[in-house]
Design a protein around this motif. Sequence first.
Motif, PDB file in Angstrom:
ATOM      1  N   TRP A 201       0.852  -1.188   0.000  1.00  0.00           N
ATOM      2  CA  TRP A 201       0.000   0.000   0.000  1.00  0.00           C
ATOM      3  C   TRP A 201       0.884   1.233   0.000  1.00  0.00           C
ATOM      4  O   TRP A 201       1.796   1.348   0.826  1.00  0.00           O
ATOM      5  CB  TRP A 201      -0.915   0.043   1.218  1.00  0.00           C
ATOM      6  CG  TRP A 201      -2.111  -0.844   1.098  1.00  0.00           C
ATOM      7  CD1 TRP A 201      -3.358  -0.524   0.651  1.00  0.00           C
ATOM      8  CD2 TRP A 201      -2.172  -2.246   1.413  1.00  0.00           C
ATOM      9  NE1 TRP A 201      -4.175  -1.620   0.669  1.00  0.00           N
ATOM     10  CE2 TRP A 201      -3.482  -2.692   1.132  1.00  0.00           C
ATOM     11  CE3 TRP A 201      -1.234  -3.161   1.910  1.00  0.00           C
ATOM     12  CZ2 TRP A 201      -3.879  -3.994   1.337  1.00  0.00           C
ATOM     13  CZ3 TRP A 201      -1.626  -4.461   2.106  1.00  0.00           C
ATOM     14  CH2 TRP A 201      -2.934  -4.874   1.823  1.00  0.00           C
ATOM     15  N   VAL A 203       0.471   5.493   0.185  1.00  0.00           N
ATOM     16  CA  VAL A 203      -0.537   6.492   0.522  1.00  0.00           C
ATOM     17  C   VAL A 203       0.048   7.889   0.394  1.00  0.00           C
ATOM     18  O   VAL A 203       1.252   8.104   0.513  1.00  0.00           O
ATOM     19  CB  VAL A 203      -1.086   6.284   1.952  1.00  0.00           C
ATOM     20  CG1 VAL A 203      -1.598   4.863   2.140  1.00  0.00           C
ATOM     21  CG2 VAL A 203      -0.041   6.611   3.017  1.00  0.00           C
ATOM     22  N   SER A 218      -7.393  12.235  -0.506  1.00  0.00           N
ATOM     23  CA  SER A 218      -6.519  11.174  -0.023  1.00  0.00           C
ATOM     24  C   SER A 218      -6.220  10.219  -1.174  1.00  0.00           C
ATOM     25  O   SER A 218      -7.064   9.955  -2.030  1.00  0.00           O
ATOM     26  CB  SER A 218      -7.170  10.436   1.146  1.00  0.00           C
ATOM     27  OG  SER A 218      -8.442   9.917   0.780  1.00  0.00           O
ATOM     28  N   VAL A 220      -4.633   6.417  -2.091  1.00  0.00           N
ATOM     29  CA  VAL A 220      -4.185   5.090  -1.676  1.00  0.00           C
ATOM     30  C   VAL A 220      -4.120   4.201  -2.910  1.00  0.00           C
ATOM     31  O   VAL A 220      -5.098   4.081  -3.660  1.00  0.00           O
ATOM     32  CB  VAL A 220      -5.129   4.441  -0.644  1.00  0.00           C
ATOM     33  CG1 VAL A 220      -4.683   3.012  -0.347  1.00  0.00           C
ATOM     34  CG2 VAL A 220      -5.169   5.266   0.632  1.00  0.00           C
ATOM     35  N   GLU A 231      -7.479   2.808  -4.796  1.00  0.00           N
ATOM     36  CA  GLU A 231      -8.666   2.427  -4.042  1.00  0.00           C
ATOM     37  C   GLU A 231      -9.458   3.662  -3.626  1.00  0.00           C
ATOM     38  O   GLU A 231      -8.894   4.723  -3.332  1.00  0.00           O
ATOM     39  CB  GLU A 231      -8.281   1.607  -2.809  1.00  0.00           C
ATOM     40  CG  GLU A 231      -7.573   0.307  -3.177  1.00  0.00           C
ATOM     41  CD  GLU A 231      -7.390  -0.624  -1.999  1.00  0.00           C
ATOM     42  OE1 GLU A 231      -7.382  -1.850  -2.223  1.00  0.00           O
ATOM     43  OE2 GLU A 231      -7.256  -0.135  -0.863  1.00  0.00           O
ATOM     44  N   THR A 233     -11.233   6.032  -1.201  1.00  0.00           N
ATOM     45  CA  THR A 233     -10.976   6.340   0.197  1.00  0.00           C
ATOM     46  C   THR A 233     -11.821   7.539   0.630  1.00  0.00           C
ATOM     47  O   THR A 233     -12.158   8.396  -0.178  1.00  0.00           O
ATOM     48  CB  THR A 233      -9.491   6.679   0.424  1.00  0.00           C
ATOM     49  OG1 THR A 233      -9.058   7.635  -0.564  1.00  0.00           O
ATOM     50  CG2 THR A 233      -8.635   5.430   0.319  1.00  0.00           C
ATOM     51  N   LEU A 274      -7.812   6.454   8.777  1.00  0.00           N
ATOM     52  CA  LEU A 274      -8.615   5.560   7.957  1.00  0.00           C
ATOM     53  C   LEU A 274      -8.256   4.118   8.251  1.00  0.00           C
ATOM     54  O   LEU A 274      -7.099   3.801   8.527  1.00  0.00           O
ATOM     55  CB  LEU A 274      -8.387   5.849   6.474  1.00  0.00           C
ATOM     56  CG  LEU A 274      -8.621   7.281   5.994  1.00  0.00           C
ATOM     57  CD1 LEU A 274      -8.381   7.370   4.480  1.00  0.00           C
ATOM     58  CD2 LEU A 274     -10.020   7.759   6.340  1.00  0.00           C
ATOM     59  N   ARG A 276      -8.796   0.108   6.743  1.00  0.00           N
ATOM     60  CA  ARG A 276      -9.227  -0.794   5.673  1.00  0.00           C
ATOM     61  C   ARG A 276      -9.514  -2.158   6.279  1.00  0.00           C
ATOM     62  O   ARG A 276      -8.652  -2.771   6.907  1.00  0.00           O
ATOM     63  CB  ARG A 276      -8.150  -0.913   4.600  1.00  0.00           C
ATOM     64  CG  ARG A 276      -8.561  -1.699   3.354  1.00  0.00           C
ATOM     65  CD  ARG A 276      -7.387  -1.805   2.397  1.00  0.00           C
ATOM     66  NE  ARG A 276      -7.734  -2.306   1.087  1.00  0.00           N
ATOM     67  CZ  ARG A 276      -7.788  -3.592   0.754  1.00  0.00           C
ATOM     68  NH1 ARG A 276      -7.514  -4.533   1.670  1.00  0.00           N
ATOM     69  NH2 ARG A 276      -8.093  -3.971  -0.475  1.00  0.00           N
ATOM     70  N   TRP A 281     -12.124   0.491   2.386  1.00  0.00           N
ATOM     71  CA  TRP A 281     -11.834   1.511   3.384  1.00  0.00           C
ATOM     72  C   TRP A 281     -13.126   1.971   4.031  1.00  0.00           C
ATOM     73  O   TRP A 281     -14.084   2.351   3.346  1.00  0.00           O
ATOM     74  CB  TRP A 281     -11.102   2.692   2.731  1.00  0.00           C
ATOM     75  CG  TRP A 281      -9.709   2.313   2.323  1.00  0.00           C
ATOM     76  CD1 TRP A 281      -9.316   1.826   1.103  1.00  0.00           C
ATOM     77  CD2 TRP A 281      -8.536   2.357   3.131  1.00  0.00           C
ATOM     78  NE1 TRP A 281      -7.967   1.564   1.105  1.00  0.00           N
ATOM     79  CE2 TRP A 281      -7.458   1.889   2.333  1.00  0.00           C
ATOM     80  CE3 TRP A 281      -8.276   2.755   4.436  1.00  0.00           C
ATOM     81  CZ2 TRP A 281      -6.155   1.804   2.810  1.00  0.00           C
ATOM     82  CZ3 TRP A 281      -6.971   2.679   4.917  1.00  0.00           C
ATOM     83  CH2 TRP A 281      -5.937   2.207   4.118  1.00  0.00           C
TER      84      TRP A 281
END
Length: 385
Positions: A201, A203, A218, A220, A231, A233, A274, A276, A281
């Motif tokens: 991952w 970020v 954000s 990710v 993804e 988020t 956050l 997941r 998420w």
Amino acid sequence: MASRSGPAPTRLRLTVILFTLAVVLSVAPAHAAATWTRVASSNRGTVASVLQDVVIVPGTSTAWAVGYYYDSNLAAYRTMTQRFNGTSWSIVPSVNAGATGYSQLNRVDATSTSNVWAIGSLVERYDGSRWVAMSSPAGVALRGLDVVSPTEVWVAGYVGSAATVSQWKNGTWTTRYTQASTGRHLTVFEAIAVDPSGEVWAVGWDRDYNAPGRPVSSLVVHFNGTGWNREATPNPANRNTLNDVVALANGEVFAVGVAQDTSGGGITPRSLMLRRQGGAWLPALNVPQGEAGSQDQLLSVAAVSPSSVWSVGYYSSPSSGLYEPLLVHWMGNGGFAVSHPSPALTVSALASGVSATSAGNLLAVGYMAPPSAGNATLILKGTGG
């Protein structure tokens, strides 16, 4: 790979930390907090000594912290590394990008006492006896680090206006992912984490210069072993930045940072965390403030277990008028608790990196800014977490 955290990027002086600040509603802590105590640490010079990240070497009592100090003779910031030998902290000579000029370190990670890596203005590795300069991925501004083994290291950052991920494998750097954008976007990865199964991952944040107000989302991106995917988020405010990430063995992932609301013309920052779970998420967690009315942001995250996750940063205190370290403990269904250094520091300070072990050993690093004096290193030891 240590259970980690750390710093994302260069931690700016307390007077200039505005762009990456945050927003989520807060709740009162429901459980007793851990105790965090300042321990002795060294400084170089009298102008500025700053620690930005820390790692507890897995299976040992050794820890490393990295950052920079101001060299008055060179009129430049230079790298600084400190090692805890199980008893005390001391400065260990480190490598700089050149004989003169600016050099700093912002991340550190390790798998053993002879495989410690640090990144910033350069990449360097501690081989058990000394720090050695390593090659860097070409053109990448380095922000995030995860050391998997003596032959595998992942870094994240950006090239130009695009977030990117590189992997060092058996001595060779390879670009693994570059964020594609439509229109005018600036994307940056601030951190990266590799879980025990090899999933990755990265970020950070994505600023859209095409949209009114130039919102920040954000960012990710996940590598599942075969391909990369951005993804979806949560974005609870109009400027959302993720500064760090930790990936757990049970498949859960935690990312932290700041969400700031600028819709009223000012800046209202609150911590952003956050989680997941189950492949998606969840809505942003309800992180408590440092105190009522404070403005907060989280810079680093580390996990003791799936039900014990620590994140650190700083908040502006309405009661003291100071910037104070923010030490937040997520306890699963037990909710949150906020800790404060004991005794109180009585000067402005922030925590920019945190490391944890499964046994509950905790370290956080950063710096203090005494009035009319240079910045000084800060190391906090946590117990009861």
